[in-house]
Design a protein around this motif. Structure first.
Motif, PDB file in Angstrom:
ATOM      1  N   PHE A   1       0.895  -1.166   0.000  1.00  0.00           N
ATOM      2  CA  PHE A   1       0.000   0.000   0.000  1.00  0.00           C
ATOM      3  C   PHE A   1       0.925   1.206   0.000  1.00  0.00           C
ATOM      4  O   PHE A   1       1.535   1.502   1.035  1.00  0.00           O
TER       5      PHE A   1
ATOM      6  N   ALA B   1       2.655  -4.665   2.984  1.00  0.00           N
ATOM      7  CA  ALA B   1       1.748  -5.314   3.948  1.00  0.00           C
ATOM      8  C   ALA B   1       1.923  -6.825   3.935  1.00  0.00           C
ATOM      9  O   ALA B   1       1.796  -7.488   4.966  1.00  0.00           O
TER      10      ALA B   1
ATOM     11  N   PRO C   1       0.866 -10.681  15.076  1.00  0.00           N
ATOM     12  CA  PRO C   1       0.482  -9.466  15.805  1.00  0.00           C
ATOM     13  C   PRO C   1      -0.358  -8.525  14.933  1.00  0.00           C
ATOM     14  O   PRO C   1      -0.409  -8.696  13.712  1.00  0.00           O
ATOM     15  N   ASN C   2      -0.969  -7.527  15.540  1.00  0.00           N
ATOM     16  CA  ASN C   2      -1.753  -6.549  14.774  1.00  0.00           C
ATOM     17  C   ASN C   2      -0.907  -5.952  13.657  1.00  0.00           C
ATOM     18  O   ASN C   2       0.257  -5.636  13.855  1.00  0.00           O
ATOM     19  N   GLY C   3      -1.508  -5.814  12.480  1.00  0.00           N
ATOM     20  CA  GLY C   3      -0.808  -5.203  11.351  1.00  0.00           C
ATOM     21  C   GLY C   3       0.155  -6.137  10.645  1.00  0.00           C
ATOM     22  O   GLY C   3       0.918  -5.719   9.768  1.00  0.00           O
ATOM     23  N   ALA C   4       0.129  -7.433  10.983  1.00  0.00           N
ATOM     24  CA  ALA C   4       1.080  -8.397  10.400  1.00  0.00           C
ATOM     25  C   ALA C   4       0.799  -8.672   8.921  1.00  0.00           C
ATOM     26  O   ALA C   4       1.671  -9.183   8.209  1.00  0.00           O
ATOM     27  N   GLY C   5      -0.414  -8.360   8.458  1.00  0.00           N
ATOM     28  CA  GLY C   5      -0.736  -8.596   7.043  1.00  0.00           C
ATOM     29  C   GLY C   5      -1.732  -9.717   6.815  1.00  0.00           C
ATOM     30  O   GLY C   5      -1.974 -10.120   5.667  1.00  0.00           O
TER      31      GLY C   5
ATOM     32  N   THR D   1      -5.146  -9.982   7.194  1.00  0.00           N
ATOM     33  CA  THR D   1      -6.352  -9.661   6.415  1.00  0.00           C
ATOM     34  C   THR D   1      -5.975  -9.297   4.980  1.00  0.00           C
ATOM     35  O   THR D   1      -6.684  -9.666   4.032  1.00  0.00           O
ATOM     36  N   THR D   2      -4.854  -8.618   4.814  1.00  0.00           N
ATOM     37  CA  THR D   2      -4.419  -8.276   3.451  1.00  0.00           C
ATOM     38  C   THR D   2      -4.137  -9.548   2.650  1.00  0.00           C
ATOM     39  O   THR D   2      -4.511  -9.647   1.475  1.00  0.00           O
TER      40      THR D   2
ATOM     41  N   TYR E   1      -7.646  -7.645  -3.642  1.00  0.00           N
ATOM     42  CA  TYR E   1      -6.431  -6.926  -4.031  1.00  0.00           C
ATOM     43  C   TYR E   1      -5.637  -7.764  -5.026  1.00  0.00           C
ATOM     44  O   TYR E   1      -5.572  -8.986  -4.893  1.00  0.00           O
TER      45      TYR E   1
ATOM     46  N   HIS F   1      -7.305 -14.305  16.708  1.00  0.00           N
ATOM     47  CA  HIS F   1      -6.461 -13.748  17.771  1.00  0.00           C
ATOM     48  C   HIS F   1      -6.562 -14.550  19.065  1.00  0.00           C
ATOM     49  O   HIS F   1      -5.705 -14.420  19.928  1.00  0.00           O
TER      50      HIS F   1
HETATM   51  N1  ATP Z   1      -6.401  -0.548   2.474  1.00  0.00           N
HETATM   52  C1  ATP Z   1      -5.250  -0.242   3.062  1.00  0.00           C
HETATM   53  N2  ATP Z   1      -4.568   0.880   2.742  1.00  0.00           N
HETATM   54  C2  ATP Z   1      -3.394   1.189   3.337  1.00  0.00           C
HETATM   55  N3  ATP Z   1      -2.780   0.408   4.260  1.00  0.00           N
HETATM   56  C3  ATP Z   1      -3.415  -0.712   4.624  1.00  0.00           C
HETATM   57  C4  ATP Z   1      -4.677  -1.106   4.056  1.00  0.00           C
HETATM   58  N4  ATP Z   1      -5.051  -2.290   4.609  1.00  0.00           N
HETATM   59  C5  ATP Z   1      -4.082  -2.621   5.488  1.00  0.00           C
HETATM   60  N5  ATP Z   1      -3.112  -1.685   5.494  1.00  0.00           N
HETATM   61  C6  ATP Z   1      -1.874  -1.727   6.295  1.00  0.00           C
HETATM   62  O1  ATP Z   1      -1.227  -2.946   5.978  1.00  0.00           O
HETATM   63  C7  ATP Z   1      -0.656  -3.541   7.146  1.00  0.00           C
HETATM   64  C8  ATP Z   1      -1.247  -4.938   7.336  1.00  0.00           C
HETATM   65  O2  ATP Z   1      -2.617  -4.781   7.720  1.00  0.00           O
HETATM   66  P1  ATP Z   1      -3.594  -6.020   7.916  1.00  0.00           P
HETATM   67  O3  ATP Z   1      -4.936  -5.444   8.242  1.00  0.00           O
HETATM   68  O4  ATP Z   1      -3.480  -6.919   6.766  1.00  0.00           O
HETATM   69  O5  ATP Z   1      -2.963  -6.699   9.195  1.00  0.00           O
HETATM   70  P2  ATP Z   1      -3.617  -7.809  10.147  1.00  0.00           P
HETATM   71  O6  ATP Z   1      -2.540  -8.774  10.446  1.00  0.00           O
HETATM   72  O7  ATP Z   1      -4.864  -8.319   9.539  1.00  0.00           O
HETATM   73  O8  ATP Z   1      -3.932  -6.935  11.431  1.00  0.00           O
HETATM   74  P3  ATP Z   1      -5.068  -7.109  12.564  1.00  0.00           P
HETATM   75  O9  ATP Z   1      -4.710  -8.344  13.325  1.00  0.00           O
HETATM   76  O10 ATP Z   1      -4.897  -5.870  13.387  1.00  0.00           O
HETATM   77  O11 ATP Z   1      -6.402  -7.194  11.862  1.00  0.00           O
HETATM   78  C9  ATP Z   1      -0.958  -2.590   8.291  1.00  0.00           C
HETATM   79  O12 ATP Z   1       0.176  -1.764   8.465  1.00  0.00           O
HETATM   80  C10 ATP Z   1      -2.129  -1.784   7.797  1.00  0.00           C
HETATM   81  O13 ATP Z   1      -2.154  -0.500   8.353  1.00  0.00           O
END
Ligand code: ATP
Length: 241
Positions: free
Chosen positions: A11, A16, A35-39, A41-42, A51, A196
């Motif tokens: 992004f 991500a 952990p949170n933000g690990a990627g 959901t992406t 995506y 989680h």
């Molecule tokens: N649509 C987007 N635009 C910009 N950055 C994004 C977008 N979606 C996710 N990110 C960033 O990508 C990184 C991975 O996010 P993601 O939501 O995939 O993590 P996660 O492991 O699912 O986190 P969580 O456990 O908190 O849900 C994070 O830094 C987030 O801020």
């Protein structure tokens, strides 16, 4: 069955998902933690066609998925549930499941036949007593079960489950974990599950994949993951942040 090879999703300047490779076999329940933000959901959104990655390949039973949209990927046999259950609240429980059947299939039967057909999924999940109620009247746990019934109705081969544990009591989460295992055992469907709540994921999965800062840092049995020092460090780092 699902093969992810060297997938990277950025992004802007943020990577991500960073060069992730993994496989999910038929009949497997695989957890995805980090952990949170690990990627996490992406990565799910990339598999589901929301995506397009900048590099890499994602195949399902040998077919390349990259370049295909969410509907097309659903028709290949991959369906998903969402962190916040996305039920159609103004519709009845059975109509929500019917929507799954019609959305997911190449060639649905007539609506009346499908309506009869989807009752089996409500029964299987244990929501048949609520078939004619509005989805809005359900508890959070029942809405999550409804999402599973709807996913089943599309007759998938792989279900991507995005966090069912949040907002549930331990007993409710046990019930949903049991539903996931029954889905695998009785229908042979594979499950890839972001969660989680550690107890649930450690008890109900065959294998766990760990992401940290976009990279895959571990892939093994729950016991191996519990003993992996990189995983412990990733979570400690996250706790300090
Ligand atoms: N649509 C987007 N635009 C910009 N950055 C994004 C977008 N979606 C996710 N990110 C960033 O990508 C990184 C991975 O996010 P993601 O939501 O995939 O993590 P996660 O492991 O699912 O986190 P969580 O456990 O908190 O849900 C994070 O830094 C987030 O801020």
């Amino acid at each position: 069955m699902l093969t992810v090879s060297g997938v990277t999703k950025r992004f802007g300047g943020l990577t991500a998902v960073d060069d992730v490779s993994l496989g999910i076999d038929r009949n497997e329940i695989v957890g995805l933690i980090g952990p949170n933000g690990a990627g996490k959901t992406t990565l799910f959104n990339t598999i589901a066609g929301v995506y397009a990655p900048v590099t890499g390949s994602i195949t399902f039973r040998g077919d390349e998925l990259i370049g295909k949209g969410p509907h097309e990927i659903a028709r290949h046999g991959i369906t998903r549930t969402f962190q916040t259950a996305r039920t159609f609240n103004e519709s009845t429980v059975i109509d929500n499941v019917l929507a799954g059947a019609v959305f997911g299939k190449e060639d649905p039967d007539s609506l009346a036949d499908e309506r009869e057909n989807v009752r089996q999924y409500l029964e299987f999940i244990g929501l048949d007593g609520k078939a004619e109620e509005d989805a809005s009247s359900l508890t959070i746990a029942h809405r999550k079960q409804l999402e599973l019934a709807r996913a089943l109705a599309s007759e998938p081969e792989l279900i991507l489950v995005d966090e069912i544990g949040s907002g549930l009591t331990p007993t409710e989460l046990d019930e949903l974990s049991r539903n996931l295992r029954q889905i695998r055992n009785e229908f042979g469907i594979s499950v890839f599950w972001i969660e989680h709540v550690m107890d649930a994921i450690m008890n109900a999965t065959d294998r766990i994949i760990v992401l940290n800062q976009g990279k895959k840092i571990a892939d093994g049995t729950p016991t191996q993951i519990q003993q992996d020092s990189r995983v412990a460090e990733a979570y400690l780092g996250g706790a300090e942040a």
